[in-house]
Scaffold this motif. Structure first.
Motif, PDB file in Angstrom:
ATOM      1  N   PHE A 105     -10.354  -7.244   5.584  1.00  0.00           N
ATOM      2  CA  PHE A 105      -9.174  -6.665   4.965  1.00  0.00           C
ATOM      3  C   PHE A 105      -8.824  -5.401   5.733  1.00  0.00           C
ATOM      4  O   PHE A 105      -9.707  -4.599   6.052  1.00  0.00           O
ATOM      5  CB  PHE A 105      -9.431  -6.301   3.491  1.00  0.00           C
ATOM      6  N   ASP A 106      -7.541  -5.217   6.020  1.00  0.00           N
ATOM      7  CA  ASP A 106      -7.045  -4.020   6.702  1.00  0.00           C
ATOM      8  C   ASP A 106      -6.154  -3.244   5.744  1.00  0.00           C
ATOM      9  O   ASP A 106      -5.273  -3.828   5.102  1.00  0.00           O
ATOM     10  CB  ASP A 106      -6.241  -4.397   7.954  1.00  0.00           C
ATOM     11  N   PHE A 107      -6.385  -1.948   5.678  1.00  0.00           N
ATOM     12  CA  PHE A 107      -5.588  -1.084   4.814  1.00  0.00           C
ATOM     13  C   PHE A 107      -5.087   0.104   5.623  1.00  0.00           C
ATOM     14  O   PHE A 107      -5.832   0.669   6.419  1.00  0.00           O
ATOM     15  CB  PHE A 107      -6.427  -0.542   3.643  1.00  0.00           C
ATOM     16  N   VAL A 108      -3.850   0.486   5.414  1.00  0.00           N
ATOM     17  CA  VAL A 108      -3.303   1.712   5.991  1.00  0.00           C
ATOM     18  C   VAL A 108      -3.135   2.686   4.834  1.00  0.00           C
ATOM     19  O   VAL A 108      -2.414   2.407   3.878  1.00  0.00           O
ATOM     20  CB  VAL A 108      -1.962   1.458   6.714  1.00  0.00           C
ATOM     21  N   LEU A 109      -3.841   3.806   4.916  1.00  0.00           N
ATOM     22  CA  LEU A 109      -3.865   4.789   3.836  1.00  0.00           C
ATOM     23  C   LEU A 109      -3.170   6.060   4.289  1.00  0.00           C
ATOM     24  O   LEU A 109      -3.549   6.654   5.297  1.00  0.00           O
ATOM     25  CB  LEU A 109      -5.317   5.078   3.448  1.00  0.00           C
ATOM     26  N   THR A 110      -2.153   6.457   3.558  1.00  0.00           N
ATOM     27  CA  THR A 110      -1.359   7.632   3.910  1.00  0.00           C
ATOM     28  C   THR A 110      -1.345   8.593   2.717  1.00  0.00           C
ATOM     29  O   THR A 110      -0.577   8.389   1.777  1.00  0.00           O
ATOM     30  CB  THR A 110       0.080   7.231   4.283  1.00  0.00           C
ATOM     31  N   PRO A 111      -2.192   9.628   2.741  1.00  0.00           N
ATOM     32  CA  PRO A 111      -2.209  10.563   1.617  1.00  0.00           C
ATOM     33  C   PRO A 111      -0.999  11.503   1.655  1.00  0.00           C
ATOM     34  O   PRO A 111      -0.628  12.008   2.702  1.00  0.00           O
ATOM     35  CB  PRO A 111      -3.513  11.337   1.830  1.00  0.00           C
ATOM     36  N   TYR A 112      -0.394  11.710   0.487  1.00  0.00           N
ATOM     37  CA  TYR A 112       0.750  12.612   0.382  1.00  0.00           C
ATOM     38  C   TYR A 112       0.413  13.900  -0.366  1.00  0.00           C
ATOM     39  O   TYR A 112       1.290  14.725  -0.591  1.00  0.00           O
ATOM     40  CB  TYR A 112       1.919  11.896  -0.301  1.00  0.00           C
ATOM     41  N   SER A 113      -0.867  14.045  -0.745  1.00  0.00           N
ATOM     42  CA  SER A 113      -1.292  15.269  -1.423  1.00  0.00           C
ATOM     43  C   SER A 113      -2.779  15.478  -1.138  1.00  0.00           C
ATOM     44  O   SER A 113      -3.466  14.560  -0.658  1.00  0.00           O
ATOM     45  CB  SER A 113      -1.064  15.163  -2.932  1.00  0.00           C
ATOM     46  N   GLN A 114      -3.281  16.652  -1.463  1.00  0.00           N
ATOM     47  CA  GLN A 114      -4.699  16.935  -1.283  1.00  0.00           C
ATOM     48  C   GLN A 114      -5.533  16.018  -2.180  1.00  0.00           C
ATOM     49  O   GLN A 114      -6.586  15.535  -1.772  1.00  0.00           O
ATOM     50  CB  GLN A 114      -5.011  18.404  -1.593  1.00  0.00           C
ATOM     51  N   GLU A 115      -5.041  15.769  -3.379  1.00  0.00           N
ATOM     52  CA  GLU A 115      -5.756  14.886  -4.305  1.00  0.00           C
ATOM     53  C   GLU A 115      -5.885  13.481  -3.716  1.00  0.00           C
ATOM     54  O   GLU A 115      -6.959  12.868  -3.789  1.00  0.00           O
ATOM     55  CB  GLU A 115      -5.027  14.831  -5.646  1.00  0.00           C
TER      56      GLU A 115
END
Length: 119
Positions: A4-14
């Protein structure tokens, strides 16, 4: 074997903290545990990594439009901290985008009977 491939893009520190915890949990689950037996403290014995029962759901029930996956072990966790192809971080040093690849191996043999069951 499958992945499984996931692209993770955080938009906050949390969100960045949550992604970091997710990666740590997958890495932990994929690693064996070295055990000593009291005589050999070098850890000649290992406990197998965690197993996974992966299901695809649709509206809260098993999705019958997707083949089932047998019990599996996580054999590789690949973390690309330059998920967009370019190394970039937020002001605190956390990556702007991460590509997470999880490679699994089923622990059961998928024979013709299993395929008839939807595997």
């Amino acid at each position: 074997q499958f992945q499984f491939d996931f692209v993770l893009t955080p938009y906050s520190q949390e969100e960045a903290d949550t992604i970091k915890q997710i990666i740590e949990k997958f890495k932990y689950a994929s690693a064996p545990e070295i055990q000593s037996n009291g005589i050999f403290n070098q850890g000649l014995f290992m406990k197998i990594p965690d197993t996974f029962d992966i299901e695809f759901l649709y509206k809260g029930a098993r999705n019958t439009n997707v083949h089932r996956i047998g019990e599996s072990v996580l054999t590789n966790v690949n973390v690309d901290y330059a998920g967009s192809g370019t190394w970039a971080t937020h002001n605190d040093g956390s990556p702007v985008q991460i590509k997470l690849t999880l490679q699994f191996t089923e622990t059961v043999i998928i024979d013709k009977n299993k395929i008839k069951e939807g595997y």
